[in-house]
Design an enzyme around this catalytic site. Structure first.
Site, PDB file in Angstrom:
ATOM      1  N   ASP A  41       0.842  -1.444   0.144  1.00 45.92           N
ATOM      2  CA  ASP A  41       0.157  -0.094  -0.123  1.00 45.92           C
ATOM      3  C   ASP A  41       0.973   1.204  -0.166  1.00 45.92           C
ATOM      4  O   ASP A  41       2.010   1.117   0.471  1.00 45.92           O
ATOM      5  CB  ASP A  41      -1.096   0.083   1.076  1.00 45.92           C
ATOM      6  CG  ASP A  41      -1.997  -1.011   1.071  1.00 45.92           C
ATOM      7  OD1 ASP A  41      -2.270  -1.563  -0.084  1.00 45.92           O
ATOM      8  OD2 ASP A  41      -2.531  -1.301   2.195  1.00 45.92           O
ATOM      9  N   TYR A  69       6.345  -8.812   8.875  1.00 46.48           N
ATOM     10  CA  TYR A  69       5.909  -7.336   8.781  1.00 46.48           C
ATOM     11  C   TYR A  69       6.422  -6.826  10.247  1.00 46.48           C
ATOM     12  O   TYR A  69       6.278  -7.609  11.342  1.00 46.48           O
ATOM     13  CB  TYR A  69       4.493  -7.141   8.614  1.00 46.48           C
ATOM     14  CG  TYR A  69       3.913  -7.343   7.122  1.00 46.48           C
ATOM     15  CD1 TYR A  69       4.335  -6.469   6.309  1.00 46.48           C
ATOM     16  CD2 TYR A  69       3.579  -8.634   6.830  1.00 46.48           C
ATOM     17  CE1 TYR A  69       3.703  -6.834   4.750  1.00 46.48           C
ATOM     18  CE2 TYR A  69       3.208  -9.088   5.763  1.00 46.48           C
ATOM     19  CZ  TYR A  69       3.188  -7.891   4.684  1.00 46.48           C
ATOM     20  OH  TYR A  69       2.462  -8.495   3.269  1.00 46.48           O
ATOM     21  N   ASP A  83      -6.906   1.592   8.839  1.00 42.07           N
ATOM     22  CA  ASP A  83      -5.460   2.234   9.285  1.00 42.07           C
ATOM     23  C   ASP A  83      -5.765   3.652   9.484  1.00 42.07           C
ATOM     24  O   ASP A  83      -6.967   4.117   9.319  1.00 42.07           O
ATOM     25  CB  ASP A  83      -4.485   2.003   8.229  1.00 42.07           C
ATOM     26  CG  ASP A  83      -4.831   2.492   6.623  1.00 42.07           C
ATOM     27  OD1 ASP A  83      -5.583   3.502   6.689  1.00 42.07           O
ATOM     28  OD2 ASP A  83      -4.788   1.899   5.739  1.00 42.07           O
ATOM     29  N   ARG A 169      -3.610  -5.270   8.744  1.00 40.52           N
ATOM     30  CA  ARG A 169      -4.513  -4.318   9.301  1.00 40.52           C
ATOM     31  C   ARG A 169      -5.879  -5.070   9.850  1.00 40.52           C
ATOM     32  O   ARG A 169      -6.575  -4.485  10.868  1.00 40.52           O
ATOM     33  CB  ARG A 169      -4.812  -3.108   8.493  1.00 40.52           C
ATOM     34  CG  ARG A 169      -5.171  -3.485   6.851  1.00 40.52           C
ATOM     35  CD  ARG A 169      -5.250  -2.312   6.082  1.00 40.52           C
ATOM     36  NE  ARG A 169      -4.934  -2.809   4.730  1.00 40.52           N
ATOM     37  CZ  ARG A 169      -5.668  -2.470   3.649  1.00 40.52           C
ATOM     38  NH1 ARG A 169      -6.614  -1.467   3.908  1.00 40.52           N
ATOM     39  NH2 ARG A 169      -5.389  -2.833   2.578  1.00 40.52           N
TER      40      ARG A 169
END
Length: 277
Positions: A41, A69, A83, A169
């Site tokens: 993203d 991550y 987010d 997320r």
């Protein structure tokens, strides 16, 4: 540049799409045939695999690669994108999480995950984010994912090792709910894709056509069982070959050069699935 083939690993910065990175690299390297594996993203950063020249042929074989991550989150706030960059849809009083690691441990393993509405997953031929833009509610399909490990790094920071297709997320959303809160992701850095880590990556301003080092197709596909061939000409001509192996798919190689991916056709006869010449 005709022989410029392989994987280039870059550290994608924030405020840039994965396609933006591809466009920059096309100009820097003076080559048009560049793709990427594993979209990040715009507000995420970290490891992005760029496939250059003949390496674009192996994209389907890298899509299901495990990832790692590091993410931070904010409790007490929910947004339409899950987010902090989305529109706030709800705010609630925060209940302190006293043992974040125990909460993390409860999410390890195979599970079903509800993806975010703002994602590229297709429903009836249309991406979810397209429905979201039009403010149309659709039923989101649950996805099979696996969380291999989660480590609590701070009171609002975690490291996650997971299967491809996992939305961090959405994981944070579910962790917040399980803790009696609502929450959303506040930062995301991809630290590993398969065997490649941030240490292997170039920053964008470091990439130079004359000095850049690419990872070979052979290295990228090293997770596949390999067959060293004596007569590479049959492979390069895409001929069926008899092989004594129990594997269903193999990488045909010659002197550490990947020639083709072969798949079992019938019995011990294998056919060319993807030529890499």
């Amino acid at each position: 540049m005709e022989s410029f083939n392989g994987l280039l690993l870059v550290n994608k910065p924030q405020n840039m799409t994965s396609f933006d990175v591809v466009a920059i690299m096309r100009k820097k390297l003076h080559i048009k045939k560049i793709g990427h594996s594993g979209t990040l993203d715009p507000m995420a950063e970290g490891v992005l695999l760029l496939l250059i020249g003949k390496a674009t042929k192996i994209l389907p074989y890298l899509e299901n690669t495990d990832k790692e991550y590091i993410a931070t989150f904010e409790l007490g706030k929910q947004t339409d994108t899950e987010d902090i960059w989305g529109k706030v849809t709800e705010e609630k009083e925060v209940h302190e999480i006293f043992d974040l690691q125990s909460l993390c441990n409860s999410f390890i393993g195979k599970q079903k995950q509800l993806p975010p509405m703002v994602s590229s997953i297709k429903v009836k031929g249309k991406k979810l984010y397209e429905y979201a833009r039009e403010q149309i509610e659709v039923e989101r399909p649950l996805r099979d994912i696996e969380i291999y490990d989660i480590e609590a790094l701070d009171k609002n920071k975690i490291r996650v090792s997971c299967s491809s297709g996992t939305y961090i997320r959405s994981l944070i959303r579910d962790m917040a709910i399980q803790s009696g809160n609502i929450g959303c992701m506040s930062s995301l850095t991809r630290t590993r894709v398969g065997k490649f880590t941030l240490k292997d990556c170039y920053d964008l301003d470091e990439v130079d056509a004359d000095t850049v080092q690419l990872h070979s197709i052979y290295e990228a596909l090293s997770y596949l069982p390999m067959i060293e061939v004596e007569n590479e000409f049959d492979v390069l001509n895409g001929k069926k070959i008899r092989l004594d192996t129990k594997e269903e798919r193999v990488l045909m190689v010659k002197n550490k050069e990947a020639l083709a991916i072969y798949r079992r056709h019938h019995q011990n006869v294998f056919g060319c699935e993807r030529g890499l010449w």
